[in-house]
Design an enzyme around this catalytic site. Structure first.
Site, PDB file in Angstrom:
ATOM      1  N   THR A  36      36.254 -37.328 -12.780  1.00 43.20           N
ATOM      2  CA  THR A  36      35.039 -37.604 -12.012  1.00 43.20           C
ATOM      3  C   THR A  36      35.450 -37.836 -10.564  1.00 43.20           C
ATOM      4  OG1 THR A  36      35.184 -39.979 -12.510  1.00 43.20           O
ATOM      5  CG2 THR A  36      33.840 -38.624 -13.992  1.00 43.20           C
TER       6      THR A  36
ATOM      7  N   LYS B  32      51.293 -13.654  -5.216  1.00 49.25           N
ATOM      8  CA  LYS B  32      50.060 -14.448  -5.212  1.00 49.25           C
ATOM      9  C   LYS B  32      48.925 -13.681  -5.889  1.00 49.25           C
ATOM     10  CE  LYS B  32      47.379 -17.413  -2.099  1.00 49.25           C
ATOM     11  NZ  LYS B  32      46.008 -17.059  -2.483  1.00 49.25           N
TER      12      LYS B  32
ATOM     13  N   SER C 103      47.414 -11.048  -2.082  1.00 46.65           N
ATOM     14  CA  SER C 103      47.750 -11.225  -0.678  1.00 46.65           C
ATOM     15  C   SER C 103      48.502 -10.017  -0.155  1.00 46.65           C
ATOM     16  CB  SER C 103      48.607 -12.480  -0.488  1.00 46.65           C
ATOM     17  OG  SER C 103      49.067 -12.587   0.843  1.00 46.65           O
ATOM     18  N   SER C 104      48.288  -9.744   1.125  1.00 49.56           N
ATOM     19  CA  SER C 104      49.032  -8.677   1.782  1.00 49.56           C
ATOM     20  C   SER C 104      50.341  -9.191   2.359  1.00 49.56           C
ATOM     21  CB  SER C 104      48.181  -8.077   2.908  1.00 49.56           C
ATOM     22  OG  SER C 104      47.903  -9.075   3.895  1.00 49.56           O
TER      23      SER C 104
ATOM     24  N   THR D 188       0.821  -1.207   0.000  1.00 48.57           N
ATOM     25  CA  THR D 188       0.000   0.000   0.000  1.00 48.57           C
ATOM     26  C   THR D 188       0.859   1.263   0.000  1.00 48.57           C
ATOM     27  OG1 THR D 188      -1.850  -1.095   1.118  1.00 48.57           O
ATOM     28  CG2 THR D 188      -1.734   1.307   1.291  1.00 48.57           C
TER      29      THR D 188
ATOM     30  N   SER E 137      -7.091  -0.860  -6.616  1.00 52.84           N
ATOM     31  CA  SER E 137      -6.678  -1.189  -5.257  1.00 52.84           C
ATOM     32  C   SER E 137      -5.188  -1.513  -5.315  1.00 52.84           C
ATOM     33  CB  SER E 137      -7.453  -2.407  -4.736  1.00 52.84           C
ATOM     34  OG  SER E 137      -6.840  -2.951  -3.584  1.00 52.84           O
ATOM     35  N   THR E 138      -4.503  -1.312  -4.208  1.00 53.25           N
ATOM     36  CA  THR E 138      -3.122  -1.789  -4.137  1.00 53.25           C
ATOM     37  C   THR E 138      -3.057  -3.261  -4.517  1.00 53.25           C
ATOM     38  OG1 THR E 138      -2.484  -0.222  -2.404  1.00 53.25           O
ATOM     39  CG2 THR E 138      -1.176  -2.231  -2.570  1.00 53.25           C
ATOM     40  N   ASN E 139      -4.115  -4.001  -4.188  1.00 58.29           N
ATOM     41  CA  ASN E 139      -4.080  -5.448  -4.337  1.00 58.29           C
ATOM     42  C   ASN E 139      -4.152  -5.935  -5.774  1.00 58.29           C
ATOM     43  OD1 ASN E 139      -4.052  -5.258  -1.597  1.00 58.29           O
ATOM     44  ND2 ASN E 139      -6.158  -5.965  -1.308  1.00 58.29           N
TER      45      ASN E 139
END
Length: 478
Positions: A191, A329, A323-324, A105, A144-146
């Site tokens: 697999t 990497k 990486s830090s 609504t 209507s909102t509906n």
């Protein structure tokens, strides 16, 4: 309210409120803003839903004008306002949280108030002078909102699915291009993460494309088998109270013309007002696609693992340092981000399912969450598809020689020799290879089981990765 802010006075069921003059929305939207501050996702962030609301309001106004219930001046003002919304203007005037009580609504009234105030200015009046164009009496006439809100959701989803098609198609095409580019690259298929039998890298990428092709076909067909059936004209619960007999047909026809979509009236408007099954179906398809995409992302992360101590069959374009602490990497950040987007879409499906189940009797009050999560999933999926295609798939390269060496050194290659040597012999050779570390080809040559010429023919790419004729097998054995 800040004393320096110019305001107007508006009235609703609960009383009077000051509304800043600059806003095109009114008192009911203002109350909803105060009531619902739950997420960072606002209605303005979903333009297709706003456009759809405007299209529905324009169609309803056209039907009412045709029935001579709405005079020409008011109709023109509503049409003008809706046109501007459809063209992307005034969307910042929809600040409501996507998560809201009231079965939508608040969203419907947000649209009614914005359209009324844009229309009032078009007619030469000030915002809030609703005696000349009223949000409820005129903009929401016969509605209507509906019925308006579910119709707008469905139309918004149709528009959003249209937007999804292009990035989906481009990703599939990019995977097909890689399938062709890698068609000669022999590698081991696996697999259960164990060596299986040879295949080409091109076959692997073509399989990725094929599985997504199926989902694109399903997502392309669902709009015109389910989502285009609207409950517009059903008003409050589907009975059509406060409408005239021909109103629904006029409104649906007008909406089809305005949206350029094949909009149909639902066969049973009461059922269509309360049932959320179509949304659950769409959500399930989005979840299916997300599941497949996440699996593809997982495969690419495995295939590119290394670069020296993993499978390392393919190379992903470096996108950022990984990486830090570990120099050099680089991580597979694009497939990882695709995984995360897919997880969110999968989670959204659960929210849609729970919301759809939670409706009671003639209405489902949880529709705002359904709309939010479906629109979010489609938008997130579109962005993820584009990111994956442009930042990952297009730039993948193959480690061709490494793939070939892995095949030649794999126990799995013994399967290709099974038709020529028999199961007992190939099992014995595979066991010896595992125990000694010797390659299958070395053992076969040592025992003179097959001549080098025949072995070379058996191990060609063409014979390794597709069915061979009985004539070919008999010829090689002879």
């Amino acid at each position: 309210m800040n004393a320096d802010v110019s305001t107007r006075i508006e009235k609703d069921l609960l009383g009077l409120r000051e509304v800043p003059t600059q806003f095109y929305y009114g008192i009911q939207t203002l109350r909803a803003i105060e009531n619902f501050d739950l997420s960072a996702s606002k209605l303005a962030q979903f333009p297709n839903l706003i456009k759809s609301l405007a299209m529905v309001k324009m169609a309803c106004a056209k039907a009412n004008q045709s029935l001579q219930k709405l005079d020409q001046h008011k109709y023109e003002a509503i049409e003008y306002a809706c046109s501007r919304l459809i063209h992307g203007e005034f969307h910042q005037q929809f600040p409501l949280d996507m998560i809201q009580g009231g079965a939508g609504t608040s969203t419907n009234m947000n649209a009614n108030e914005v359209i009324a105030n844009i229309g009032l200015e078009y007619l030469g009046h000030a915002k809030g002078e609703y005696q000349y164009l009223h949000p409820n009496n005129d903009v929401n006439m016969s509605q209507s909102t509906n019925d308006v809100y579910p119709t707008a959701i469905r139309l918004g989803l149709l528009l959003s699915l249209d937007d999804l098609h292009a990035p989906f198609r481009r990703l599939i095409d990019s995977l097909r291009v890689k399938g062709q580019e890698f068609s000669h690259v022999l590698k081991m298929g696996r697999t259960q993460l164990q060596d299986a039998v040879p295949m080409t890298l091109g076959q692997e990428f073509n399989a990725f494309a094929a599985t997504l092709e199926k989902d694109l076909a399903k997502l392309s067909s669902i709009p015109y088998s389910t989502l285009n059936y609207m409950n517009l004209g059903g008003t409050a619960i589907g009975t059509g109270i406060n409408t005239e007999a021909s109103y629904t047909s006029l409104a649906v026809t007008a909406l089809s013309k305005i949206s350029q979509k094949d909009i149909q009236s639902a066969p049973d408007l009461i059922e269509a007002t309360s049932d959320m099954g179509d949304f659950v179906l769409l959500s399930g398809l989005l979840k299916c696609t997300a599941t497949k995409l996440s699996k593809i992302a997982n495969d690419l992360r495995l295939l590119s693992s290394g670069p020296r101590a993993g499978i390392q069959e393919i190379n992903l374009q470096p996108r950022q340092p990984g990486s830090s602490i570990m120099p050099g990497k680089v991580n597979p950040v694009i497939p990882e981000a695709l995984n995360l987007a897919c997880f969110q879409i999968i989670a959204n499906d659960l929210a849609v399912t729970l919301a759809a189940e939670a409706g009671q009797l003639q209405l489902n009050a949880m529709e705002p969450l359904i709309a939010f999560k479906l629109l979010e999933s489609i938008e997130l999926l579109g962005k993820a598809l584009a990111m994956f295609q442009t930042h990952c798939v297009e730039h993948i390269t193959a480690n061709e020689e490494y793939c070939k060496a892995q095949v030649e050194n794999s126990i799995g290659i013994i399967t290709a020799l099974n038709p020529y040597l028999g199961y007992e012999t190939t099992t014995r050779i595979a066991k010896t290879a595992n125990q000694t570390g010797a390659s299958v080809l070395e053992l076969v040559r040592q025992e003179h089981l097959i001549t080098d010429d025949v072995l070379t023919k058996i191990l060609t790419v063409e014979n390794m990765v597709q069915p061979s004729s009985n004539t070919m097998q008999e010829k090689l054995i002879a």
